[in-house]
Structure formats: structure tokens, C-alpha cells
Design an enzyme around this catalytic site. Structure first.
Site, PDB file in Angstrom:
ATOM      1  CD  GLU A 185     -39.558  -7.718 -26.989  1.00 56.08           C
ATOM      2  OE1 GLU A 185     -40.017  -8.254 -28.021  1.00 56.08           O
ATOM      3  OE2 GLU A 185     -39.670  -8.216 -25.855  1.00 56.08           O
ATOM      4  CG  ASP A 198     -41.605  -4.906 -20.869  1.00 54.26           C
ATOM      5  OD1 ASP A 198     -41.904  -5.135 -19.683  1.00 54.26           O
ATOM      6  OD2 ASP A 198     -41.547  -5.794 -21.740  1.00 54.26           O
ATOM      7  CG  ASN A 251     -40.090  -7.943 -18.305  1.00 53.20           C
ATOM      8  OD1 ASN A 251     -41.116  -8.527 -18.659  1.00 53.20           O
ATOM      9  ND2 ASN A 251     -39.079  -7.707 -19.131  1.00 53.20           N
TER      10      ASN A 251
END
Length: 589
Positions: free
Chosen positions: A327, A474, A476
């Protein structure tokens, strides 16, 4: 080249001074106090630029490299005469006098080693470093390709105790050689005293590339004077003054205690790895984020400038060798992270997410690693275009809903192959990803990681055989997910609940196997790496091949009390809704 021109060039070359490295100190004395002429001339470029200031007017000339010097000198003479005439007319008009006669063109010469350079010499040869340009009675010294600052900016937000990392780009210079002087603005009543700049409104406070303001700087603006250098050569200095004053920092941050474990760089052959979702600004600034996801976070603490202060201090304090970030806003990479981490010895590469303004960034310590190659992919594109994944594509094609959802995603995998600078035979494959976010999207994530593993196996076979794999990101996915089982055990059965997705229309039961032996989660299975108001769980991992790398130490995560000091994350003491994973790894013997 004609014989006449060849002779002129030969004559000119005989009068050139010795190599710059032997005459630099003498040249500095000889030309001290002279006005500069800045010449930018690069091999292979058809044009060169000549810039100088005469009679208060800045001249910037773009000329052909192979043009004869005489044409440039004539142009300078003519334009100087016109400028003087214009000034004279303006002056006489203001006094009510009639126009006078045109001024005679100024005599213009270019000298090298005391000898006049023949006008037939091409510009590429004529404008040498240390040559002297005479325009009438004004003398200039020529600086050819001097060290130059092409970009120089200070961040908008300055916090006490947090590093101020200017964005600097140079040409013909090395930032490691350059000089930096920081100043703090004084209150108007401050009198001149020792330690003050020549301009008594500023006090010198630092001389490093990165400056950490103290509490004494609160309420004051900062000024940076930077002199670009390359070895012994110096270029024109630039001064930058901050737009805003230094503000008080937030006090103790969640990462301050962790920095006690990372105060020094990991000693070779250990490698310190950081994996961190730093929360993209495009997500932090949505109305959903402000009112639903992070209503507990003060609005100013969600602002990008504020959070970037915290991110830069946190990352710098880890002294990492490899940083895998998710991100990362495109502008943040170029304008904030790259300049800051460059100052701390790291280079980085960026992979933007298609149709988005954020993506993945991998940084590496340039004193320990060098970049060999990159092999990034977008999962949906690779799945449909690379024969490596034809079997997987065929297996999911029976479920139109799942296939469509997978192909709609712009999720990417960043793959960087690094070489150990201490041992050229030792390479490392670094993979960085941020998988599909939906809590019920386990089937999509399984397909994505299936593509990732097949691609990484191919990179290992074709580019870096036997190189260890470092797989960060990440994901998730919780530790009870099918994805974690696939990576840590080597396969996931067709009965795993993740295959069901959002419902029967997306269900796709199949066994998926990894081309790698079971991987190890180097940081284990923390209680959580993501902590927001409505959810907390372990979503981030650093996976390694245990037969190739060993865990030397895992940097403890912040305590639950620290994480929840302001209810949840992000907060004024923590820049993201995720927590960085940090560990030291050793090459297996």
C-alpha cells in the site's frame, strides 16, 4: 573535418590545462570571485546549454554541439549590445532625454590557458571546464557539467524528534559527497551571537543529510543549505526554507520500544527483513475510513504528511536490510520514501497496482546487496497469458463466477533478485505481495498464491537456481486459512472451507500443491498484525525456506497496551492499521 578546422582544434588542444584532478585547487584560486558560466554538455546529445548572468539578466543559450564557437560569441556580443541599448533607452526616457546612439558590440573572447580559443573550434571542444569567457570588461569562469541540484524540496510537515529527509536529486554529483548545513530560524529579538549564521536570523543546528529537530526547534522554521559535490568538485549551493514551523511530536510511539532491538544494523551474514503494510493515503482519506473504519483516529493523524513522519522514523529505526512494503502510494514512493530511505543507505524498486495509485515497494541496503533483475507479474494477466499457469486456469474455468472475480483483480507480485555483495555466488529471491482483501475471498487468494508459487519456482529455475526464497507481504489470510496451509504444509485439500468463497456459485473444490517444500513463517503466528476497531488478526507474514535460511531473532511486536493506547490503529502514535514484522535471518550453512 577540414584541414583548417583540424589545425585549429589541434592548436586549441595544445593550450588546454592539465587534467582537472591536478589543477582543481589552482583553478579555484585563479577563478575565485569570477562570475560563473554553467555549461551542460553530454556525449551523444546534439545540443549543449550555456547559462550565465550579465547586467542583471540571466542568459540561457541552447546551441548545437558541432556549431563553431564564433557563432556563439557573436550571439553573446549582439545580445549584450541590445541589452545595454535597451537599458540606456529606459534610463534616458525616465530622465526625459532623447534616445542616444546604439552601443558598440562588446568584445567577446573565450580563453583557455591564457590563449584565445579559435572561433572555428566546435562548441563541444571549446567550452572546457576552467576556461575564461570575457564579455567586454566582465570576466566569467566556465564550469562544464558542474555538480548540480536538479530537485530540492523539504517536507511540509516537520515534527520534533522525527527525521527531516529532504528530497534531493543531483546531476554530475554524489549526495554522499555533498555538504549539508541546517539552520533554525531565530525569534526577531535574538541578537547576533556565536554559532549564528552570517544572517543573524538563523542559527546553525546540524550538518548531516538528515536532520532530527529537537524540542528547541518547535515553533521555528528550518533552512537547509546544500552544496552538491562529486569528489573534490563543488557546484552551486541551494538554500531551502521550510514552509511550516517545527511542531511538537506525539511523544512515545508504538515502535520506539522495538527500536531498542534494532539500534544497529544486523552484522553480516545476518539479514534484517521488514514487511509492512503502511496504509495508502488513498484509503486513509476516504469518508469510509474517517467515519467507519477509523473513527477513533484524530483526523490530523490520518493526514499523509503527518503519517509520513511516523513511517520514516519507524523504518529508519529498524535499520533493515530488506524492506517489503505494501500500500505504497505512487507519489509517496517517489517524493517521500525513496529520498528518505536513500539517505539511510537503501535503494528501492516500485510496482504499481494496475488501475490504482498504490502498489508494492521493495528496498534493499546497497552496501549489502545489488539488484540483479526484477520479475514482477499481475496475477490475472499471468494466469491467462503464461503457459506456466494453463493447468490452473483450466481448473478454475469450470466456475465462471470465480474465474471472473480472479481476472477482475489487479493484484500483483513483485519479485526482486538480489546478489550478496560479500559473496557473489549467493543470491536471494525476494517476493512481495498484497493479496485480495475480502474476508470471504479465500478461494481467490488461493488461486493468486498458486500463480505466485509457480512463477517464483520458474524464476528460481531460470534466473537464480538454488537461491533462497523470501516471500513477504500482506496475505489477508489468518493462520487457519487454506493459504497458510498451502504455504506451510505444501498443499491444501479440496475440502478446505476457503474454496467455498461467498457461496455455491463461487465454490471450486480442488487440491492445490506447492512446487516448494513447506515454508516457515519466520515471525511465527502473532495474535494480530492488523488491529482496527472492528477486527484484529494475523494477516502479514515473512515466509522463508527453512533449509536455506534460519531465524536469528524476531523483533517483538508492540504490547497490547501500546497498540490500544488510542483504542486501535492507526493512531497519532502509529501510522498504519497494520504492524510491521521485523526479523533477522541467517543463511543456512
Amino acid at each position: 573535418m577540414s584541414g583548417h578546422l583540424s589545425a585549429a582544434v589541434a592548436l586549441f588542444r595544445r593550450c588546454l590545462p592539465p587534467p582537472l584532478s591536478r589543477t582543481l585547487s589552482g583553478a579555484r584560486c585563479l577563478f575565485r570571485g569570477m562570475e560563473p558560466v554553467i555549461v551542460r554538455s553530454l556525449p551523444g546529445e546534439p545540443k549543449l546549454t550555456i547559462s550565465f548572468c550579465l547586467n542583471g539578466s540571466h542568459r540561457h543559450m541552447l546551441r548545437d554541439q558541432d556549431e563553431a564557437l564564433g557563432k556563439v560569441l557573436t550571439r553573446i556580443s549582439s545580445s549584450t549590445a541590445k541589452s545595454l541599448l535597451k537599458q540606456a533607452k529606459k534610463s534616458r526616457k525616465s530622465r526625459g532625454e532623447p534616445p542616444g546612439e546604439a552601443a558598440a558590440p562588446a568584445a567577446v573572447k573565450l580563453l583557455c590557458g591564457g590563449e584565445e580559443v579559435p572561433e572555428t573550434v566546435p562548441n563541444s571542444e571549446a567550452w572546457r571546464d576552467g576556461a575564461v569567457l570575457q564579455v567586454g570588461d566582465v570576466t566569467f569562469t566556465v564550469h562544464r557539467n558542474p555538480p548540480t541540484l536538479t530537485t530540492a524540496e523539504l517536507p511540509l510537515s516537520l515534527l520534533s524528534g522525527f527525521p527531516v529527509c529532504p528530497k534531493l536529486e543531483v546531476e554530475f554529483a554524489n549526495l554522499q559527497d555533498s555538504e549539508f548545513t541546517w539552520f533554525r530560524e531565530n525569534p526577531p529579538s535574538t541578537s547576533s551571537a556565536d554559532g549564528l549564521d552570517l544572517d543573524s536570523s538563523w542559527t546553525r543546528v546540524g550538518s548531516a543529510r538528515v536532520h532530527v529537530p529537537s524540542n528547541q526547534d518547535i515553533g521555528c522554521r528550518l533552512k537547509l543549505r546544500c552544496t552538491p559535490k562529486e569528489g573534490g568538485r563543488s557546484g552551486p549551493a541551494k538554500e531551502l526554507v521550510s514552509v511550516s514551523a517545527v511542531e511538537a511530536g506525539p511523544g512515545v510511539c508504538t515502535f520506539d520500544g522495538r527500536h531498542a532491538y534494532t539500534a544497529k544494523e544486523a552484522a553480516w551474514p545476518a539479514v534484517r527483513v521488514v514487511s509492512y503494510n503502511i496504509l495508502a493515503d488513498i484509503y486513509a482519506q476516504t469518508e469510509l475510513s474517517k467515519t467507519v473504519l477509523y473513527p477513533y483516529c484524530a483526523p490530523y493523524a490520518l493526514q499523509l504528511d503527518y503519517r509520513q513522519n511516523l513511517v520514516k522514523k519507524e523504518l529508519a529505526g529498524y535499520n533493515g536490510d530488506i524492506l517489503c512494503l505494501q500500500e505504497v502510494d505512487k507519489g509517496v514512493f517517489a517524493d517521500s520514501l525513496s529520498p528518505a530511505l536513500d539517505a539511510f543507505g537503501l535503494d528501492g524498486v516500485f510496482r504499481i497496482k494496475e488501475k490504482q495509485h498504490e502498489g508494492l515497494a521493495t528496498f534493499y541496503r546497497r552496501s549489502k546487496f545489488q539488484l540483479l533483475s526484477s520479475h514482477d507479474i499481475m496475477f490475472s494477466e499471468a494466469l491467462t497469458s503464461d503457459p506456466l499457469h494453463s493447468e490452473l486456469l483450466q481448473r478454475i474455468s469450470g466456475n465462471v463466477a470465480l474465474k471472473e472475480k480472479v481476472l477482475q483483480r489487479s493484484t500483483s507480485l513483485q519479485v526482486t533478485v538480489l546478489e550478496d555483495r560479500f559473496r557473489a555466488d549467493r543470491k536471494l529471491i525476494v517476493a512481495n505481495t498484497h493479496l485480495y482483501w475480502h474476508p470471504k475471498g479465500g478461494n481467490v487468494r488461493l488461486v493468486q498464491v498458486g500463480v505466485a508459487l509457480r512463477h517464483l519456482s520458474h524464476v528460481m529455475d531460470t534466473v537464480a537456481p538454488e537461491a533462497p526464497l523470501l516471500f513477504c507481504g500482506d496475505f489477508n489470510s489468518m493462520p487457519d486459512s487454506g493459504l497458510f496451509q498451502l504455504l506451510s504444509e505444501g498443499s491444501v485439500p479440496e475440502q478446505h472451507p476457503d474454496w467455498s468463497g461467498l457461496g455455491p456459485e463461487e465454490s471450486c473444490s480442488m487440491e492445490l500443491t506447492s512446487p516448494f517444500p513447506p515454508l516457515l513463517s519466520a515471525c511465527g503466528q502473532p495474535a494480530y498484525t492488523n488491529y482496527v476497531g472492528g477486527f484484529h488478526g494475523c494477516l502479514d507474514y515473512v515466509f522463508i525456506q527453512p533449509q536455506s535460511m534460519k531465524v536469528e531473532q524476531v523483533i517483538p511486536l508492540p504490547s497490547h497496551q501500546e497498540v490500544t493506547a488510542y483504542e486501535a490503529l492507526p493512531s497519532l502514535a502509529h501510522p498504519s492499521d497494520h504492524i510491521a514484522l521485523v526479523c533477522d535471518l541467517l543463511w543456512a550453512p
